[in-house]
Design a protein around this motif. Structure first.
Motif, PDB file in Angstrom:
ATOM      1  N   HIS A 116       8.576  15.262  -7.588  1.00 34.72           N
ATOM      2  CA  HIS A 116       7.177  15.189  -7.174  1.00 34.72           C
ATOM      3  C   HIS A 116       6.995  14.014  -6.234  1.00 34.72           C
ATOM      4  CE1 HIS A 116       6.677  11.824 -10.019  1.00 34.72           C
ATOM      5  NE2 HIS A 116       7.405  12.548 -10.839  1.00 34.72           N
ATOM      6  N   ASP A 117       5.801  13.892  -5.668  1.00 34.65           N
ATOM      7  CA  ASP A 117       5.502  12.783  -4.771  1.00 34.65           C
ATOM      8  C   ASP A 117       5.587  11.462  -5.534  1.00 34.65           C
ATOM      9  OD1 ASP A 117       5.013  14.439  -2.608  1.00 34.65           O
ATOM     10  OD2 ASP A 117       2.885  14.659  -3.094  1.00 34.65           O
ATOM     11  N   PRO A 118       6.386  10.501  -5.066  1.00 33.56           N
ATOM     12  CA  PRO A 118       6.431   9.188  -5.726  1.00 33.56           C
ATOM     13  C   PRO A 118       5.059   8.519  -5.717  1.00 33.56           C
ATOM     14  CG  PRO A 118       8.324   9.461  -4.286  1.00 33.56           C
ATOM     15  CD  PRO A 118       7.394  10.616  -3.993  1.00 33.56           C
ATOM     16  N   SER A 119       4.841   7.679  -6.708  1.00 35.97           N
ATOM     17  CA  SER A 119       3.557   6.990  -6.853  1.00 35.97           C
ATOM     18  C   SER A 119       3.322   6.070  -5.662  1.00 35.97           C
ATOM     19  CB  SER A 119       3.537   6.182  -8.150  1.00 35.97           C
ATOM     20  OG  SER A 119       3.782   7.014  -9.265  1.00 35.97           O
ATOM     21  N   GLN A 120       2.136   6.138  -5.087  1.00 31.75           N
ATOM     22  CA  GLN A 120       1.796   5.315  -3.930  1.00 31.75           C
ATOM     23  C   GLN A 120       1.111   4.039  -4.380  1.00 31.75           C
ATOM     24  OE1 GLN A 120      -0.577   8.217  -1.776  1.00 31.75           O
ATOM     25  NE2 GLN A 120       1.116   8.607  -0.361  1.00 31.75           N
ATOM     26  N   GLY A 121       1.365   2.956  -3.627  1.00 30.88           N
ATOM     27  CA  GLY A 121       0.680   1.698  -3.881  1.00 30.88           C
ATOM     28  C   GLY A 121       1.182   0.956  -5.099  1.00 30.88           C
ATOM     29  N   ARG A 122       2.247   1.424  -5.727  1.00 28.99           N
ATOM     30  CA  ARG A 122       2.791   0.762  -6.914  1.00 28.99           C
ATOM     31  C   ARG A 122       4.310   0.688  -6.794  1.00 28.99           C
ATOM     32  NH1 ARG A 122      -0.267   4.712  -9.663  1.00 28.99           N
ATOM     33  NH2 ARG A 122       1.560   5.443 -10.808  1.00 28.99           N
ATOM     34  N   TYR A 123       4.889  -0.369  -7.367  1.00 37.39           N
ATOM     35  CA  TYR A 123       6.340  -0.538  -7.280  1.00 37.39           C
ATOM     36  C   TYR A 123       7.075   0.598  -7.989  1.00 37.39           C
ATOM     37  CZ  TYR A 123      10.891  -2.791  -7.156  1.00 37.39           C
ATOM     38  OH  TYR A 123      12.210  -3.062  -6.916  1.00 37.39           O
ATOM     39  N   TYR A 166       0.824  -1.206   0.000  1.00 34.72           N
ATOM     40  CA  TYR A 166       0.000   0.000   0.000  1.00 34.72           C
ATOM     41  C   TYR A 166       0.860   1.259   0.000  1.00 34.72           C
ATOM     42  CZ  TYR A 166      -3.521   3.352   1.642  1.00 34.72           C
ATOM     43  OH  TYR A 166      -4.356   4.441   1.775  1.00 34.72           O
ATOM     44  N   THR A 167       2.012   1.216   0.664  1.00 27.54           N
ATOM     45  CA  THR A 167       2.859   2.400   0.689  1.00 27.54           C
ATOM     46  C   THR A 167       3.467   2.644  -0.689  1.00 27.54           C
ATOM     47  OG1 THR A 167       4.650   1.068   1.629  1.00 27.54           O
ATOM     48  CG2 THR A 167       3.333   2.384   3.150  1.00 27.54           C
ATOM     49  N   TYR A 168       4.479   1.823  -1.053  1.00 26.36           N
ATOM     50  CA  TYR A 168       5.129   2.057  -2.348  1.00 26.36           C
ATOM     51  C   TYR A 168       5.365   0.780  -3.145  1.00 26.36           C
ATOM     52  CZ  TYR A 168       5.530   6.767  -0.700  1.00 26.36           C
ATOM     53  OH  TYR A 168       5.214   8.013  -0.255  1.00 26.36           O
ATOM     54  N   GLY A 169       4.568  -0.263  -2.867  1.00 26.21           N
ATOM     55  CA  GLY A 169       4.570  -1.429  -3.734  1.00 26.21           C
ATOM     56  C   GLY A 169       5.656  -2.442  -3.480  1.00 26.21           C
ATOM     57  N   SER A 170       6.469  -2.272  -2.426  1.00 26.01           N
ATOM     58  CA  SER A 170       7.568  -3.186  -2.153  1.00 26.01           C
ATOM     59  C   SER A 170       7.133  -4.346  -1.267  1.00 26.01           C
ATOM     60  CB  SER A 170       8.712  -2.455  -1.451  1.00 26.01           C
ATOM     61  OG  SER A 170       9.386  -1.591  -2.312  1.00 26.01           O
ATOM     62  N   GLU A 171       7.985  -5.393  -1.258  1.00 23.72           N
ATOM     63  CA  GLU A 171       7.840  -6.464  -0.285  1.00 23.72           C
ATOM     64  C   GLU A 171       8.469  -6.027   1.038  1.00 23.72           C
ATOM     65  OE1 GLU A 171       6.161  -9.287  -0.646  1.00 23.72           O
ATOM     66  OE2 GLU A 171       5.583  -8.592  -2.651  1.00 23.72           O
ATOM     67  N   PRO A 172       8.054  -6.633   2.156  1.00 23.44           N
ATOM     68  CA  PRO A 172       8.709  -6.329   3.441  1.00 23.44           C
ATOM     69  C   PRO A 172      10.169  -6.752   3.430  1.00 23.44           C
ATOM     70  CG  PRO A 172       6.601  -7.462   3.759  1.00 23.44           C
ATOM     71  CD  PRO A 172       6.914  -7.554   2.302  1.00 23.44           C
ATOM     72  N   ILE A 173      10.966  -6.089   4.253  1.00 24.49           N
ATOM     73  CA  ILE A 173      12.366  -6.480   4.423  1.00 24.49           C
ATOM     74  C   ILE A 173      12.520  -7.364   5.656  1.00 24.49           C
ATOM     75  CG2 ILE A 173      14.684  -5.643   4.939  1.00 24.49           C
ATOM     76  CD1 ILE A 173      14.087  -3.153   3.315  1.00 24.49           C
ATOM     77  N   GLY A 174      11.881  -6.982   6.755  1.00 24.53           N
ATOM     78  CA  GLY A 174      12.041  -7.677   8.020  1.00 24.53           C
ATOM     79  C   GLY A 174      12.731  -6.796   9.034  1.00 24.53           C
ATOM     80  N   LEU A 175      12.292  -5.540   9.138  1.00 27.72           N
ATOM     81  CA  LEU A 175      12.902  -4.575  10.041  1.00 27.72           C
ATOM     82  C   LEU A 175      12.004  -4.335  11.244  1.00 27.72           C
ATOM     83  CD1 LEU A 175      14.175  -1.837   7.543  1.00 27.72           C
ATOM     84  CD2 LEU A 175      15.330  -3.919   8.308  1.00 27.72           C
ATOM     85  N   GLU A 176      12.619  -4.303  12.406  1.00 27.10           N
ATOM     86  CA  GLU A 176      11.928  -3.872  13.619  1.00 27.10           C
ATOM     87  C   GLU A 176      12.367  -2.448  13.926  1.00 27.10           C
ATOM     88  OE1 GLU A 176      11.439  -6.529  17.057  1.00 27.10           O
ATOM     89  OE2 GLU A 176      12.440  -4.969  18.243  1.00 27.10           O
ATOM     90  N   VAL A 177      11.412  -1.583  14.209  1.00 28.49           N
ATOM     91  CA  VAL A 177      11.688  -0.170  14.457  1.00 28.49           C
ATOM     92  C   VAL A 177      11.243   0.174  15.868  1.00 28.49           C
ATOM     93  CG1 VAL A 177      11.237   2.195  13.739  1.00 28.49           C
ATOM     94  CG2 VAL A 177      11.390   0.393  12.019  1.00 28.49           C
ATOM     95  N   GLN A 178      12.187   0.635  16.683  1.00 26.83           N
ATOM     96  CA  GLN A 178      11.885   1.123  18.029  1.00 26.83           C
ATOM     97  C   GLN A 178      12.058   2.636  18.013  1.00 26.83           C
ATOM     98  OE1 GLN A 178      14.260  -1.012  20.916  1.00 26.83           O
ATOM     99  NE2 GLN A 178      13.796  -3.002  19.982  1.00 26.83           N
ATOM    100  N   ALA A 179      10.985   3.353  18.258  1.00 27.73           N
ATOM    101  CA  ALA A 179      10.979   4.804  18.086  1.00 27.73           C
ATOM    102  C   ALA A 179      10.786   5.509  19.423  1.00 27.73           C
ATOM    103  CB  ALA A 179       9.873   5.218  17.121  1.00 27.73           C
TER     104      ALA A 179
END
Length: 963
Positions: free
Chosen positions: A741-748, A599-612
Motif C-alpha cells: 500500500h501507499d507508505p505513510s506520508q509525513g511520518r518516519y 512532509y514527504t516521508y519524515g526523513s532528514e535531508p541527505i544533501g543531494l542536488e538533482v539535475q533533471a
C-alpha cells in the motif's frame, strides 16, 4: 487542449464556507464516501447540529452557528446501523437518535433497535437496545414526551412498532401493529397531533393511536406515504407521491391537491401556510401553499435533494438534505430562509484552484437578492484580505488578472456590498504559480507536466492526471496521475527516504560550495525549455520564450550543452544548448529543506542536488509515444550514503484508473500498467476499446565499479571498469490492499515502509512470495500476461492467495527500482528512464506492442537506431560486445554484439576456471547488430565469462547467475 493560461473556475463549496448572516444561509458539508445523512436540529441558542453517519460505527456531528459557520466537529464512535433517521432535541439541551444494531455477520443476522442519548456538548451519555432476537427490527424516529420519557417508532419489513421508555431509555412497553399494506417498507414515520394523539405512516397506510399505543383508526391510501405533518387545527397533512392530502384527527380525508412532481417533506408555518419541497424534472422546489393547499409561490432549490423541512425559531424555514438522489458521494447541506421564506444567497463557484501569474481568471458566483458585490483575495489563508474590485454590479462573473505573488495558501472572498454580513470564502486554498516553476512537454503524442520541485506527470490546473495521450498538446485523456524519482539509503546507519510521489521532496536551486542551498529567488531556477524548431514558429509569446531560453541557457548550472571550444566549461555566446531530443526541459533542485523532507516521508535531508532533463522527439514512429527522463544526482553532503537505491515511482491511472493491472519484465528492466479488460471508461474519462498499455523502462541504472572488462554508460559515453545496475526489484502496489500500500506520508514510518519497497519487500518488511511457486522474489508479477505464463494479475494470481482484494482490478502504483550501491560525498550518479505507451488490438495485445516498442527504444538509446537489433540492414561502425542484461540474471539473459563487416563469429560461455560451458554462436555473420539468449537454468549460481571473437576483434565480459 485548452490553453494553459485560460481557466474557468467552478468549485462546489463545502459546509465550512461562510455565508455569514443572521436570518438566511445555505451550506454544504464536505463529501464523505459511503455515508448516511441523518438530519439536523436547531438548538435553543439558534445554532444547528448536522449529523452524518460514515462507516459504522463512526458518526460525525457538525455544529453550525446561526450565521451558517462551522464552529465545531465531533466524531462519535457508537454501535449504530444508521439510516436517514432524524435527530430529536431533548429537554436537557442534549439530543437523541434512534437507529439499529446488526447482530451477527451473515445475511440471516437479526437487527435490534437502538436509542442513543447525547449531551449538549455531543458526548455519548447512554445507549439502549430493544427488540426481538429473532426478528429484523429497525429504529425509525424518536420523540420526547412530556414526562421526559421517549416514544420510539420502529418497524419490521411489514409492520410498525411503538416503544415507550422512561427518561433513561428503560423499556416501559412495546407494541406491534399489524395491518395490511400494498407493499412492505420499513420507512415508518409518526407525528403527534394537537390533542396528543399519534399518527403513524407505514407504507401506504395511516394508523391513529393514543399515547398508550392503543389503535384508534386505520386509513388506506393507494401509494406510499412520503411524509406527514401535524396542523394547528388538530388535523394533519400527508404527501403521497404527487398528491397532498389533508386529514382530520380521525383520519378522514378533507381535501386533495395534485402536483406535477413528487412531494418529499412539509411543515405548517407560523402564519398557517404550508411549506413543502418537491422534485422537479431537473430541479427541486420549495413551494408555499395557503391553508387550502393552493400554490402561493415557488422557489428553486437548484439540484439539492431536500429530505427535511422544519420551522426555525425565528419563523423561517430550515431545509436540509443531500446533493442528489443517492447518499453515497453526496454532500449533506443545510439551508435557512427568513420568515418570508426567502434565501439571501451569495456563493463562489470554483472548481480549479491552480493559477499562474498574470493569467486572466474568470471568477464565477451564484447569488440571490444581491445588487452589488466586493471581491477580495488573500495570500495567507484568509488572515489578511486584498481588494480586487468593489461595488461591482452583480453580474455573476468577473475576470481577474492573477497578481505576481506566488502562494500556496490563497483564498477568494465575495461580499454583498450593501449587506457585508453576507459573504462567502473559497473553502479550498488556491495556488498561484510562477509559470517558470511548472512546464510541460508536448513535442509528440504525449502531453506531460513537470515541476521544478521534482513533480512529475501531474496537472496543476486540475490537481489531476498530468500525462495525457494521445494528441500531444491537444491530448485530453490522462494516463498517469503522478510520478517521479525516489531514493533511499543509510546515512550513518539511519535510513533516509525522499523524492517525488504524491508529495514532492525537492526545492528549486543548486547546493552551494558551502553545502547550503541557494535560496535566492532566481529565474535561473525555473524550468528551462528549448525546442529545435523554435525559429520556425510564428511570432508570439511562445516563440519569444523559446528564444529567451536558448539565448540564456544555464549551462553553467549543469544544463546540457555542446562544448564548442572544448574547454570543459560553459561559455555563453560560444557554447550552445544541447538538444536532448527535439524538445528539452531542464531544472536543478535540492533536498536540503527539512520541512519538505519531513512532509514527504519524515526523513532528514541527505544533501543531494538533482539535475533533471526531460526530452522527447517530434516523430511519427515509435518515438512518437515516448518521453525520456534523465536525472543527474550529486551527493553534495559530507556523508556516504550506504545501500542506496533509486526508484521511479508512478501512480498510473490509465484512462479510468480503477480497472488497471500492473506487471514487470525482468529481461527488459521494465514495469508496466495495462487495462484489466478490453473496455476502459468512455470519452475523456477512459480509452474505450482497445485500451493502451503504459510502461517505465530503466534505460540506464546507477554505475558501480566493476572489472576492467565491464563498461557502464554515463554522460552519453561508455566507461570501462564500471557497470550499470539493472532493475533490482519491482513491488506492485494495490490501493486499498494491505498486501502492499501507499507508505505513510509525513511520518518516519513512511520512510521505513518505502525503503522496504525499494529493497523488494512489502511495506512492513515481509518478503514477496510467488503464489505459483511458493518462492520468495524481489520481482512481483514478473509473469507474462500475453503468453499466460507465471505470476501475473488476473488468471496468473491463484484465487484465495493471501487476500482476496488483490485479485480485482483497481487503482495501482508501480516502481522500477535499481540498487544497491554506496554513494560517496562528491560522487555523481545518472539514471535514465523512458515512459512509453503502446496500443494494440486489445488490452493484452497492447502489452506485446508496448514491449516491442520498449526493445526499439532501448536500441535507439544505445545505438541511435530505432530498430530491432537483429535487423541486418543496419550497419554498425565498429565491433562491439555489450554487457548482458539483465545482470545478475535468473535463469535467462540477453547478450548483444555488433559487427561492421562480414566476419566469422564465435560467442562462448566459460566458468571462472576457464572451462567452456557452451557455444552460443559459431558461424559466419554479415554486418549487423545481433542478440542471443543464454539460458542458465541447468547451471549452478555463480560468475561466468562470455567471450566474443569476430574478425580481429576479441573481448570478454562477466555475467552473474543468481538462483
Amino acid at each position: 487542449m485548452k490553453k494553459i493560461k485560460t481557466f474557468f473556475i467552478l468549485l462546489f463549496l463545502c459546509l465550512s464556507s461562510y455565508n455569514a448572516q443572521v436570518i438566511t444561509f445555505d451550506s454544504v458539508y464536505t463529501r464523505y464516501k459511503n455515508f448516511n445523512y441523518l438530519g439536523s436540529e436547531q438548538r435553543k441558542d439558534s445554532s444547528y447540529l448536522v449529523a452524518i453517519a460514515i462507516y459504522n460505527p463512526t458518526m460525525k456531528i457538525v455544529h453550525i452557528d446561526q450565521k451558517g459557520r462551522v464552529i465545531g466537529y465531533n466524531d462519535l464512535t457508537v454501535e449504530l446501523f444508521l439510516r436517514s433517521n432524524p435527530l430529536c432535541n431533548t429537554s436537557d439541551g442534549g439530543w437523541t437518535v434512534v437507529s439499529s444494531i446488526i447482530k451477527g455477520k451473515n445475511p440471516n443476522s437479526y437487527v435490534n433497535i437502538s436509542l442513543t442519548k447525547f449531551s449538549s456538548d455531543n458526548k455519548l451519555e447512554w445507549q439502549k437496545f430493544y427488540g426481538d432476537s429473532l426478528l429484523k427490527e429497525y429504529g425509525m424516529m424518536v420523540m420526547q414526551m412530556d414526562d421526559s420519557g421517549f416514544l420510539i417508532l420502529a418497524g419490521t419489513y411489514v409492520n410498525p412498532i411503538l416503544i415507550r421508555t422512561d427518561s433513561l431509555g428503560n423499556l416501559i412497553w412495546m407494541k406491534h401493529y399489524k395491518y395490511p399494506a400494498l407493499f412492505s417498507n420499513i420507512d415508518c414515520q409518526f407525528i403527534k397531533l394537537a390533542d396528543d394523539k399519534l399518527v403513524i405512516a407505514n407504507s401506504s397506510s395511516l394508523l391513529g393511536v393514543n399515547q398508550n399505543g392503543d389503535s384508534l383508526w386505520t386509513t388506506k391510501l393507494d401509494m406510499k406515504v412520503n411524509s406527514i405533518t401535524p396542523l394547528a387545527d388538530g388535523g394533519f397533512l400527508a404527501c403521497v407521491n404527487t398528491k397532498l392530502y389533508k386529514f382530520n384527527k380521525s383520519g378522514n380525508i378533507l381535501w386533495q391537491k395534485d402536483f406535477p412532481f413528487k412531494l418529499t417533506d412539509m411543515v405548517e408555518t407560523y402564519d398557517k401556510k404550508i411549506a413543502l419541497v418537491s422534485y422537479g424534472q431537473n430541479n427541486r422546489f420549495l413551494k408555499i401553499l395557503d391553508e387550502d393547499g393552493n400554490l402561493i409561490r415557488q422557489k428553486s432549490l437548484y439540484n439539492y435533494n431536500a429530505l427535511f423541512v422544519k420551522e426555525a425559531l425565528d419563523k423561517g424555514l430550515i431545509i436540509s438534505g443531500a446533493s442528489d438522489y443517492i447518499a453515497v458521494y453526496s454532500p449533506p447541506w443545510l439551508m435557512k430562509t427568513n420568515n418570508e421564506y426567502e434565501v439571501k444567497r451569495l456563493s463562489l463557484t470554483l472548481s480549479n484552484y491552480t493559477f499562474f501569474i498574470n493569467d486572466s481568471i474568470t471568477i464565477n458566483w451564484r447569488s440571490e437578492a444581491v445588487n452589488k458585490v466586493d471581491l477580495y483575495y488573500s495570500t495567507d489563508d484568509g488572515v489578511n484580505w486584498i481588494e480586487i474590485v468593489k461595488n461591482l454590479p452583480d453580474t455573476s462573473s468577473y475576470v481577474w488578472v492573477v497578481p505576481e505573488t506566488p502562494t500556496i495558501k490563497g483564498k477568494l472572498k465575495i461580499v454583498d456590498a450593501e449587506y457585508p454580513e453576507l459573504f462567502d470564502i473559497s473553502e479550498i486554498s488556491f495556488r498561484i504559480f510562477d509559470p517558470g516553476t511548472i512546464n510541460y512537454i508536448d513535442i509528440n503524442q504525449i502531453l506531460m507536466f513537470v515541476g521544478n520541485n521534482g513533480m512529475g506527470s501531474h496537472d496543476p490546473r486540475s490537481d489531476g492526471a498530468g500525462l495525457y495521450w494521445p494528441g500531444g498538446k491537444d491530448a485530453t485523456i490522462g494516463a498517469v496521475f503522478q510520478d517521479g524519482l525516489i531514493w533511499g539509503g543509510k546515512v550513518n546507519g539511519v535510513i533516509n527516504v525522499n523524492g517525488n510521489t504524491h508529495r514532492n521532496g525537492l526545492q528549486p536551486g543548486k547546493i552551494l560550495s558551502n553545502g547550503l542551498p541557494d535560496t535566492t529567488t532566481k529565474p535561473i531556477y525555473n524550468i528551462w525549455k528549448i525546442r529545435k524548431d523554435w525559429e520556425s514558429l510564428p511570432p508570439g509569446s511562445e516563440r519569444d520564450a523559446f528564444e529567451y531560453n536558448y539565448n540564456n541557457w544555464p549551462g553553467e548550472l549543469g544544463a546540457p550543452y555542446e562544448d564548442i571550444n572544448h574547454d570543459g566549461q560553459y561559455t555563453k555566446g560560444i557554447d550552445k544548448p544541447k538538444f536532448e531530443g527535439d524538445e528539452t526541459l531542464w531544472f536543478v533542485a535540492n533536498d536540503l529543506d527539512s520541512t519538505i523532507t519531513h512532509y514527504t516521508y519524515g526523513s532528514e535531508p541527505i544533501g543531494l542536488e538533482v539535475q533533471a532533463t526531460t526530452y522527447g522527439y517530434n516523430r511519427t514512429d515509435d518515438l512518437a509515444d515516448v518521453v525520456f527522463k534523465k536525472y543527474k544526482i550529486i551527493n553534495k553532503s559530507n556523508s556516504i550514503v550506504e545501500d542506496m537505491y533509486f526508484g521511479y515511482w508512478s501512480d498510473t491511472d490509465l484512462g479510468d484508473g480503477n480497472d488497471d493491472y500492473v506487471g514487470c519484465d525482468t529481461l527488459l528492466n521494465f514495469g508496466f500498467t495495462y487495462n484489466a479488460d478490453n473496455i476502459d471508461g468512455s470519452g475523456n474519462y477512459g480509452y474505450g476499446t482497445p485500451p493502451p498499455a503504459l510502461g517505465y523502462l530503466l534505460l540506464q541504472g546507477p554505475k558501480q565499479t566493476s572489472n576492467s572488462s565491464d563498461s557502464a554508460f554515463f554522460n552519453n559515453f561508455w566507461h570501462n571498469g564500471f557497470k550499470n545496475l539493472g532493475m533490482s526489484s519491482f513491488v506492485p502496489n494495490m490501493k486499498g490492499s494491505f498486501w502492499t500500500h501507499d507508505p505513510s506520508q509525513g511520518r518516519y514510518e513512511g520512510t521505513l515502509q518505502f525503503y522496504n519497497l525499494l529493497n523488494g519487500l512489502r511495506n512492513e518488511g515481509e518478503p514477496m512470495i510467488d503464489p505459483n511457486t511458493g518462492d520468495t522474489t524481489k520481482f512481483g508479477l514478473a509473469g507474462d500476461p500475453v503468453a499466460e505464463i507465471g505470476w501475473y494479475e488476473g488468471k496468473g494470481w491463484p484465487p484465495g492467495y493471501d487476500i482476496t482484494p488483490i485479485h480485482y482490478p483497481g487503482d495501482r502504483r508501480l516502481m522500477v527500482t535499481s540498487g544497491s550501491f554506496n554513494f560517496a560525498p562528491g560522487d555523481t550518479q545518472e539514471v535514465v528512464y523512458a515512459i512509453i505507451i503502446g496500443r494494440g488490438t486489445d488490452n493484452i495485445n497492447s502489452i506485446k506492442v508496448l514491449k516491442d516498442k520498449t526493445k526499439a527504444v532501448k536500441n535507439f538509446y544505445y545505438l541511435g537506431i530505432l530498430s530491432d537489433v537483429n535487423d541486418s540492414k543496419i550497419i554498425p561502425e565498429e565491433y562491439k560486445l555489450y554487457q548482458n542484461f539483465p545482470n545478475p540474471f535468473n535463469p535467462t539473459t540477453t547478450i548483444k554484439y555488433s559487427i561492421p563487416e562480414r566476419s566469422g563469429v564465435e560467442l562462448k560461455i566459460f566458468d571462472v576456471l576457464g572451462k567452456e560451458v557452451t557455444t552460443l554462436v559459431n558461424e559466419e555473420k554479415t554486418a549487423g547488430n545481433y542478440e542471443v539468449k543464454f539460458d542458465g537454468s541447468k547451471l549452478a549460481s555463480g560468475i561466468y565469462i562470455y567471450r566474443l571473437k569476430a574478425g580481429n576483434y576479441f573481448n570478454t565480459k562477466k555475467l552473474v547467475l543468481i538462483k
